[in-house]
Design an enzyme around this catalytic site. Structure first.
Site, PDB file in Angstrom:
ATOM      1  N   PRO A  90       0.833  -1.207   0.000  1.00 46.82           N
ATOM      2  CG  PRO A  90      -0.807  -1.591   1.619  1.00 46.82           C
ATOM      3  CD  PRO A  90       0.519  -2.100   1.130  1.00 46.82           C
ATOM      4  CD  GLU A  91       2.702   3.034  -4.543  1.00 43.44           C
ATOM      5  OE1 GLU A  91       2.762   4.229  -4.895  1.00 43.44           O
ATOM      6  OE2 GLU A  91       2.876   2.084  -5.329  1.00 43.44           O
TER       7      GLU A  91
END
Length: 282
Positions: free
Chosen positions: A2-3
């Site tokens: 996840p960014e």
């Protein structure tokens, strides 16, 4: 992994679901996720009786703000939070459970088991690892063009690895670095010291624009990402470069190419993102 947009979406979801709730007790079934303190029993004892006041974010890290403590959580590859009734069966790979005072449970699930949790006294987490070395917050007020340009100044690093370095810009990862470079029409192998002032301004604007639009769309569900309510993000439907190898560029029709740069798959349009700085772009 996840960014920033995915972590921000999770933050907003958890803020709605758990803020104001009190942790009665904590169950830890995988000790290595707990990095600080390095004693799971102490970790659980410190959290008992603490109320979750708010949920914040720094780069790709979640910060659960408690009465006297801050819980810093990194999801790594496939970490996931969810809120469940205590009567619901516990899914496989659930490693940490925060038992809340209203009968619900905040559960942390991690198939790959790479996630981490650090517990700090209030006011100390930003000055200690893992947050201390993080760079500019790209959706924060300090992410000005001048500040971004100072980070890049004098560096001969290729621009894609530069964007992925969390000590320069916090929260950018493979997906949104590719998308921002596409938006700015900059080849990922250009070096930062080769970028003109106009290109730096275009890249700065593209980073902010791309991240804001991704947050509004709830992030990108490329693999297993869902928010705290189990919902997928929708930004993957709007990706222009990432994951589109061989597909026509939506601007010019040239097939999107994929190379490996710094060990990461990198997508770009060879026509819209030329390898050399174009004449007149100063």
């Amino acid at each position: 992994m996840p960014e920033l947009p995915e972590v921000e979406t999770i933050r907003r979801t958890l803020e709605t679901l758990v803020a104001g709730k009190t942790i009665e007790r904590v169950t830890v079934s995988l000790a290595r996720i707990i990095q600080r303190p390095d004693d799971c029993d102490l970790f659980a004892a410190m959290l008992a009786g603490q109320t979750i006041r708010s949920v914040e974010r720094r780069g790709k890290f979640l910060r659960l703000m408690l009465d006297d403590l801050v819980l810093v959580s990194h999801l790594r590859m496939e970490g996931r939070y969810g809120v469940y009734a205590s009567s619901e069966p516990v899914e496989k790979h659930t490693h940490v459970i925060f038992h809340l005072g209203d009968g619900t449970e905040l559960r942390y699930k991690d198939v790959r088991q790479f996630g981490t949790m650090h517990l700090f006294p209030r006011g100390e987490d930003l000055a200690e690892l893992p947050l201390r070395k993080l760079g500019l917050e790209p959706l924060g007020p300090d992410f000005t063009l001048a500040a971004f340009s100072r980070e890049a100044a004098g560096k001969s690093t290729k621009v894609k690895p530069f964007l992925l370095n969390q000590e320069y810009v916090a929260g950018l990862g493979n997906i949104y670095a590719d998308e921002a470079l596409y938006e700015a029409r900059i080849h990922p192998e250009r070096t930062t010291d080769s970028l003109s002032k106009r290109e730096m301004a275009a890249l700065h604007e593209a980073i902010v624009k791309t991240l804001r639009e991704a947050v509004e769309a709830g992030g990108s569900s490329i693999k297993s990402y869902v928010n705290g309510q189990g919902e997928m993000g929708m930004f993957q439907q709007r990706l222009e470069a990432y994951g589109r190898k061989g597909e026509p560029c939506r601007r010019c029709g040239e097939p999107i190419r994929k190379i490996v740069l710094g060990g990461r798959g990198t997508h770009y349009c060879p026509r819209c993102q030329p390898e050399r700085k174009q004449a007149g772009n100063r």
